[in-house]
Scaffold this motif. Sequence first.
Motif, PDB file in Angstrom:
ATOM      1  N   SER A   1      15.735   8.328 -14.081  1.00 42.97           N
ATOM      2  CA  SER A   1      15.981   9.747 -14.348  1.00 42.97           C
ATOM      3  C   SER A   1      14.697  10.576 -14.166  1.00 42.97           C
ATOM      4  O   SER A   1      14.730  11.794 -14.309  1.00 42.97           O
ATOM      5  N   ASP A   2      13.598   9.886 -13.854  1.00 40.21           N
ATOM      6  CA  ASP A   2      12.316  10.585 -13.643  1.00 40.21           C
ATOM      7  C   ASP A   2      12.118  10.759 -12.140  1.00 40.21           C
ATOM      8  O   ASP A   2      12.067   9.784 -11.386  1.00 40.21           O
ATOM      9  N   GLU A   3      11.961  12.002 -11.703  1.00 33.95           N
ATOM     10  CA  GLU A   3      11.863  12.295 -10.273  1.00 33.95           C
ATOM     11  C   GLU A   3      10.585  11.738  -9.636  1.00 33.95           C
ATOM     12  O   GLU A   3      10.503  11.593  -8.418  1.00 33.95           O
ATOM     13  N   ARG A   4       9.590  11.414 -10.461  1.00 32.44           N
ATOM     14  CA  ARG A   4       8.346  10.856  -9.922  1.00 32.44           C
ATOM     15  C   ARG A   4       8.467   9.379  -9.595  1.00 32.44           C
ATOM     16  O   ARG A   4       7.612   8.820  -8.907  1.00 32.44           O
ATOM     17  N   PHE A   5       9.504   8.736 -10.100  1.00 34.04           N
ATOM     18  CA  PHE A   5       9.648   7.289  -9.905  1.00 34.04           C
ATOM     19  C   PHE A   5       9.974   6.973  -8.442  1.00 34.04           C
ATOM     20  O   PHE A   5      10.869   7.562  -7.839  1.00 34.04           O
ATOM     21  N   ASN A   6       9.246   6.024  -7.889  1.00 35.26           N
ATOM     22  CA  ASN A   6       9.447   5.577  -6.508  1.00 35.26           C
ATOM     23  C   ASN A   6      10.310   4.312  -6.526  1.00 35.26           C
ATOM     24  O   ASN A   6       9.868   3.267  -7.007  1.00 35.26           O
ATOM     25  N   ARG A   7      11.526   4.412  -5.984  1.00 34.60           N
ATOM     26  CA  ARG A   7      12.454   3.284  -6.043  1.00 34.60           C
ATOM     27  C   ARG A   7      12.202   2.244  -4.955  1.00 34.60           C
ATOM     28  O   ARG A   7      12.860   1.201  -4.924  1.00 34.60           O
ATOM     29  N   THR A   8      11.218   2.506  -4.106  1.00 31.60           N
ATOM     30  CA  THR A   8      10.963   1.610  -2.975  1.00 31.60           C
ATOM     31  C   THR A   8      10.618   0.207  -3.426  1.00 31.60           C
ATOM     32  O   THR A   8      11.096  -0.786  -2.867  1.00 31.60           O
ATOM     33  N   VAL A   9       9.761   0.103  -4.468  1.00 32.03           N
ATOM     34  CA  VAL A   9       9.327  -1.214  -4.944  1.00 32.03           C
ATOM     35  C   VAL A   9      10.517  -2.004  -5.464  1.00 32.03           C
ATOM     36  O   VAL A   9      10.654  -3.206  -5.192  1.00 32.03           O
ATOM     37  N   ASP A  10      11.402  -1.340  -6.212  1.00 30.74           N
ATOM     38  CA  ASP A  10      12.613  -2.014  -6.697  1.00 30.74           C
ATOM     39  C   ASP A  10      13.475  -2.490  -5.531  1.00 30.74           C
ATOM     40  O   ASP A  10      14.042  -3.587  -5.567  1.00 30.74           O
ATOM     41  N   GLN A  11      13.558  -1.668  -4.516  1.00 37.32           N
ATOM     42  CA  GLN A  11      14.359  -2.044  -3.344  1.00 37.32           C
ATOM     43  C   GLN A  11      13.751  -3.241  -2.616  1.00 37.32           C
ATOM     44  O   GLN A  11      14.466  -4.100  -2.102  1.00 37.32           O
ATOM     45  N   LEU A  12      12.427  -3.300  -2.603  1.00 35.36           N
ATOM     46  CA  LEU A  12      11.754  -4.429  -1.947  1.00 35.36           C
ATOM     47  C   LEU A  12      11.901  -5.724  -2.753  1.00 35.36           C
ATOM     48  O   LEU A  12      12.049  -6.806  -2.186  1.00 35.36           O
TER      49      LEU A  12
ATOM     50  N   ARG B   1       0.841  -1.192   0.000  1.00 39.05           N
ATOM     51  CA  ARG B   1       0.000   0.000   0.000  1.00 39.05           C
ATOM     52  C   ARG B   1       0.881   1.249   0.000  1.00 39.05           C
ATOM     53  O   ARG B   1       1.930   1.258   0.639  1.00 39.05           O
ATOM     54  N   PHE B   2       0.433   2.275  -0.692  1.00 38.96           N
ATOM     55  CA  PHE B   2       1.119   3.560  -0.620  1.00 38.96           C
ATOM     56  C   PHE B   2       0.128   4.658  -0.991  1.00 38.96           C
ATOM     57  O   PHE B   2      -0.865   4.413  -1.691  1.00 38.96           O
ATOM     58  N   PRO B   3       0.360   5.878  -0.539  1.00 36.81           N
ATOM     59  CA  PRO B   3      -0.595   6.967  -0.753  1.00 36.81           C
ATOM     60  C   PRO B   3      -0.738   7.334  -2.226  1.00 36.81           C
ATOM     61  O   PRO B   3       0.204   7.181  -3.026  1.00 36.81           O
ATOM     62  N   LEU B   4      -1.913   7.808  -2.592  1.00 36.34           N
ATOM     63  CA  LEU B   4      -2.106   8.349  -3.941  1.00 36.34           C
ATOM     64  C   LEU B   4      -1.123   9.487  -4.167  1.00 36.34           C
ATOM     65  O   LEU B   4      -0.867  10.291  -3.267  1.00 36.34           O
ATOM     66  N   GLY B   5      -0.576   9.551  -5.349  1.00 37.76           N
ATOM     67  CA  GLY B   5       0.408  10.584  -5.666  1.00 37.76           C
ATOM     68  C   GLY B   5       1.834  10.130  -5.500  1.00 37.76           C
ATOM     69  O   GLY B   5       2.766  10.800  -5.947  1.00 37.76           O
ATOM     70  N   THR B   6       2.038   8.956  -4.874  1.00 40.86           N
ATOM     71  CA  THR B   6       3.387   8.429  -4.672  1.00 40.86           C
ATOM     72  C   THR B   6       3.799   7.594  -5.877  1.00 40.86           C
ATOM     73  O   THR B   6       3.085   6.678  -6.282  1.00 40.86           O
ATOM     74  N   GLY B   7       4.970   7.894  -6.434  1.00 40.58           N
ATOM     75  CA  GLY B   7       5.486   7.114  -7.545  1.00 40.58           C
ATOM     76  C   GLY B   7       4.709   7.341  -8.833  1.00 40.58           C
ATOM     77  O   GLY B   7       3.786   8.154  -8.901  1.00 40.58           O
ATOM     78  N   ILE B   8       5.108   6.610  -9.860  1.00 44.72           N
ATOM     79  CA  ILE B   8       4.476   6.747 -11.174  1.00 44.72           C
ATOM     80  C   ILE B   8       3.001   6.349 -11.099  1.00 44.72           C
ATOM     81  O   ILE B   8       2.119   7.060 -11.571  1.00 44.72           O
ATOM     82  N   ALA B   9       2.736   5.178 -10.523  1.00 38.62           N
ATOM     83  CA  ALA B   9       1.355   4.693 -10.430  1.00 38.62           C
ATOM     84  C   ALA B   9       0.497   5.663  -9.625  1.00 38.62           C
ATOM     85  O   ALA B   9      -0.657   5.930  -9.977  1.00 38.62           O
ATOM     86  N   GLY B  10       1.056   6.199  -8.531  1.00 35.53           N
ATOM     87  CA  GLY B  10       0.311   7.145  -7.714  1.00 35.53           C
ATOM     88  C   GLY B  10      -0.025   8.417  -8.466  1.00 35.53           C
ATOM     89  O   GLY B  10      -1.106   8.991  -8.286  1.00 35.53           O
ATOM     90  N   GLN B  11       0.919   8.886  -9.320  1.00 36.36           N
ATOM     91  CA  GLN B  11       0.669  10.068 -10.129  1.00 36.36           C
ATOM     92  C   GLN B  11      -0.448   9.830 -11.135  1.00 36.36           C
ATOM     93  O   GLN B  11      -1.329  10.664 -11.327  1.00 36.36           O
TER      94      GLN B  11
END
Length: 614
Positions: free
Chosen positions: A199-210, A174-184
Motif C-alpha cells: 500500500s506504500d507507493e515507494r515500495f518497489n515490487r521488482t525484488v518480490d517478482q524476482l 543493482r538499482f538507482p538511488l531513490g528507487t524503492g524503499i531502500a533507495g529512498q
Amino acid sequence: MSSVAECTACLILRHYYFCFHQGEVAHILCQPIVQPDGTLAAVLELWRREAGGSFHEEDEEITCSYLVWGGIALHYAHLYFNMDKQRKLNDFLLAVVKSIFQDMVSMDMLIMKIMNFAQRLVDADRASLFLVDSKNKELYATIFDVGIENKTSGDDTESENEETVKAHTSREIRFPLGTGIAGQVAMTGEILNISDAYSDERFNRTVDQLTGYRTQTILCMPIYIRGSIIGVVQMVNKHTGCFSKEDEEAFEMFAVYCGLALHHAKLYDKIRRSEQKYKVALEVLSYHNSCSEEEFHSAVKDGIPGQVVDIDDYYFNPFVIEDYEKARQSIYMFIDLFGLVRFDKNSLLKFVLTVRKNYRRVPYHNWTHGFSVANCMYSIIKHSDNAFRPNECLALFIGALCHDLDHRGKNNKFMLDTESPLAAIYSTSTMEHHHFNQTVTILQQEGHNIFSKLSSSEYKQVLGLIKHCILATDLALFFPNKAKLNQIVQDQSFSWSNQDHRMLIQAIAMTASDLSASAKPWDIQSETVKIIFEEFYQQGDAERAAGRKPIPMMDRNQPEQQAASQVGFLMGICVPCYTLLYSLIPETKPLLNMCKENLEKWRQIDEDMRKREQ
C-alpha cells in the motif's frame, strides 16, 4: 508501563467484565497509583457487593496509604524491566561486535553476519543489505536476501532445530538511488517503518517478482560512516505483528556497529588486495631486476676473478674498468676478505650481479658509485690492522656495496617536498631506509641469500649491522655521529671494547667511504664532481618544473657556484670526517691527505673565479 502494571490492569478489567455481566451490583472504590516522579502508573479499582455495604472515607485513606508504596514498587519494577531489556540489548550488541571483528574474513562473510544478527535483533523473516555505489549513484548487493531456517532432524551433522543462515539470492542486484524503499532511505537518510508494503507507493515490487517472495512489513535504516551513507539495511516481515518503535531504536544502535564493521571490512579488503598486488609486483621485480640465467652462467664460466692492479689502493680509479668487471672485482674483494667457507659461491655471484642491476642509470648514484664506496671500504678493512670484527667487516662491505640501491638521483628533501610515496613510508632517512629494504629484498630472492650458512643469531646480527651502516650514509646523521665521537676522542675515553663506540666508528667509516670521491687524485675528483653536479642540476630542473626555486648549488644557471660549494663541502664535511677517522684508524691517512690537497685546488679555483668577477 511495566509488565507488573500491565498484569494488574488486565486482572481489573477481567474482574470488572465478570461482575458486570453477572448482573451484580457493586460499590466501586477507584484510586490512582502514582510513581515517585508524579506520573500515573496504574489505577486500582475495588468492588464490593451490595451486602457488603459501601466504601467509607476510612477505606479510602487506608488504600491511599498502601498505594503510595504500590507506586514505588511499580516504579522500580518498571526500572528493572527497562534495565533488564537494555542489558540484553547490550549483551547482544557485544556479541555482534565480537563476532564481526574477530572473524573478518571477507566482505560477503561480514554481510551475511550483519544480516543474520539484524534478523535476530528485530525478529524479522528476511534481511537485505545494500551498499552505496557513489560513483554510479546506485545501490547494489551480491547477497541481499537472507533468511534464518531450521535444519531438519534428518541432518546427522547438526543438532535438531539448529538455525542456519541461508542466502536466497546471491547474484548481484543493482538499482538507482531513490528507487524503492531502500533507495529512498539511501537518498534521504530517513528511517522507514512500513506496516503494509504494497500500500506504500515507494515500495518497489521488482525484488518480490524476482524472488517470488511476498513482502508485508519493512523496517529500513541507513548505515553511516563519517557522516556519509554507505549502505542500507532492510528488515522484512516481522514474525509477530509490525516493527515497533523499540525495534527502530535497537536497530538504529545496531546500524552504528554495521557502519564501523563495513568500513573496516573495506579497509581489510583493500589491504588484502594491496598485499596481493605487492606480491605480484615483487615477482615481476625479481624477474626483471634479477640477474638473468645467461649472466649467471657467464659469471660461473668466467670463474673466480683475479685481482685487478691496485684494487686495494685508496686512490683506485673506478672508471678504468667496465660495469661487468666491477661486479667481478666486487666478488674478488668479498672472497679476499671473507673466503668461501661460510658462503655459497653461486649465491655470491647471483647477489652481486643482481645488486649491480638494481642501481639505476642516474648520473652519479649509480653502480659505479656503489662499487667505488665498496672498494674504499675494502681498502679500509684491508689496511686497518683488524680494527673491525669479522661480522662487522661483512656488514661494512655489503652495506657499502648496497648503500644506494635504487637511488633515483634525488635527495631526501626532494622526496619529502614532492610527497613521494617513499617519503610516506619512511619519514626519516627516506632513501637510506629504502636502500636497506632493497638489500633485504635481494637477499630474499631465490638463490641470492649469501648469509644462508650463518647461524640465526649471526644472521640477525649481520642484518642489523648492515641496516646501521646503510642508514649512517644519511649526512643528516653524520653530524650527530661526528659530535659524539669527537667528544669521546677529545676525552680520550674511546674504547674498542665499547660496543657504542664501535658503532660510531663504523658509521664514520661508512661516511668516509661514501665521500671517497673527494679523496681521489685530482683527475678522478674533478671528473666525478662534473657527474655529481649533473645529477644536482637534474634535481634542480625538477624542482623548477614543480614551481620551486632550486638552491644555487642545484641551479644549472649558476655554474659558477661549483667551486665555492665544493670548498664548503670539503671543509665542513669531508675533512672533519677523514680527520676523525684518521685519529682512530691511522692507516686511513691517505684519504685525509688527498682530501686536503683537493680542498686547496678548489679554493684556488674559487679565488680565481671571484677575481674574474670583480
